[in-house]
Design an enzyme around this catalytic site. Structure first.
Site, PDB file in Angstrom:
ATOM      1  N   HIS A   1      31.655  59.544  61.895  1.00  0.00           N
ATOM      2  CA  HIS A   1      32.994  59.961  61.463  1.00  0.00           C
ATOM      3  C   HIS A   1      32.968  60.556  60.068  1.00  0.00           C
ATOM      4  CE1 HIS A   1      33.503  56.438  58.782  1.00  0.00           C
ATOM      5  NE2 HIS A   1      32.935  55.724  59.738  1.00  0.00           N
TER       6      HIS A   1
ATOM      7  N   CYS B   1      28.676  52.038  60.691  1.00  0.00           N
ATOM      8  CA  CYS B   1      28.946  53.378  61.219  1.00  0.00           C
ATOM      9  C   CYS B   1      28.233  54.450  60.389  1.00  0.00           C
ATOM     10  CB  CYS B   1      30.446  53.654  61.221  1.00  0.00           C
ATOM     11  SG  CYS B   1      31.333  52.867  62.590  1.00  0.00           S
TER      12      CYS B   1
END
Length: 206
Positions: A98, A114
């Site tokens: 992301h 992440c």
């Protein structure tokens, strides 16, 4: 790059490699904190979302509570949303690729597992990968390659301290592939000590 995957994430290198047809491009990433490491393994892209809502994992809610911060369970799209404007969900549990509202964190050990990318970079990758695309998260702080008659080694810091036998691993690879006599091993040792993240020619010249 792992040639059977479209996306390869090398954690110590803090790099995402994208295979797009005949082109391979590289992008800096932020990976998981040493106390919250990014997992390794093969994966597929299972979802993509623009302007995502952040559904805060229970583990992060617990961390907020322990730090005395207001506990957030969900955050709609906004300039404060830490996922940024693009979210690529992978099949690795809880792990996505992301954007970020903190671009300075990219190329660091900074996330809760992440993969963070610069907003412009993730926007491009978002357009180039489809749901079902394959990827791999790997942990390879040291790489060695033979290109024609030269040998190159690149070494990055062992951020998660999982590679204590780096020289032994390299020697095994080179012995297996049959070009040990081409390698200047003292030069390899210097590259491993300095860990500058640059490809260095370690060919033994006669």
């Amino acid at each position: 790059v792992e040639d059977r995957f479209q996306i390869t994430l090398n954690i110590p290198q803090r790099l995402l490699l994208l295979v797009d047809g005949d082109t391979v491009s590289a992008y800096p990433i932020a990976v998981g904190l040493r106390s919250w490491p990014t997992p390794v393994g093969s994966f597929t892209v299972v979802d993509k979302e623009e302007n995502p809502t952040w559904d805060v994992p229970m583990s992060i809610q617990k961390e907020m509570r322990a730090q005395g911060k207001p506990v957030i369970t969900s955050m709609p799209p906004s300039p404060e949303n830490p996922l940024g404007a693009h979210w690529i969900r992978t099949s690795l549990p809880g792990i996505g690729i992301h954007g970020t509202i903190a671009p300075s964190s990219v190329y660091n050990y900074a996330s809760h597992g992440c993969i963070r990318m610069h907003p412009d970079d993730v926007a491009f990758v978002f357009t180039r990968v489809a749901i079902g695309a394959t990827g791999a998260s790997i942990y390879r702080p040291v790489t060695i390659a033979r290109i024609d008659d030269r040998v190159f080694v690149e070494a990055h810091p062992d951020g998660y301290r999982r590679w204590p036998m780096g020289l032994v691993h390299l020697q095994a690879i080179v012995e297996r592939d049959g070009y040990a006599e081409m390698v200047d091993w003292p030069a390899v040792g210097r590259v491993l000590r300095l860990q500058r993240g640059l490809a260095v020619d370690v060919t033994k010249d006669e």
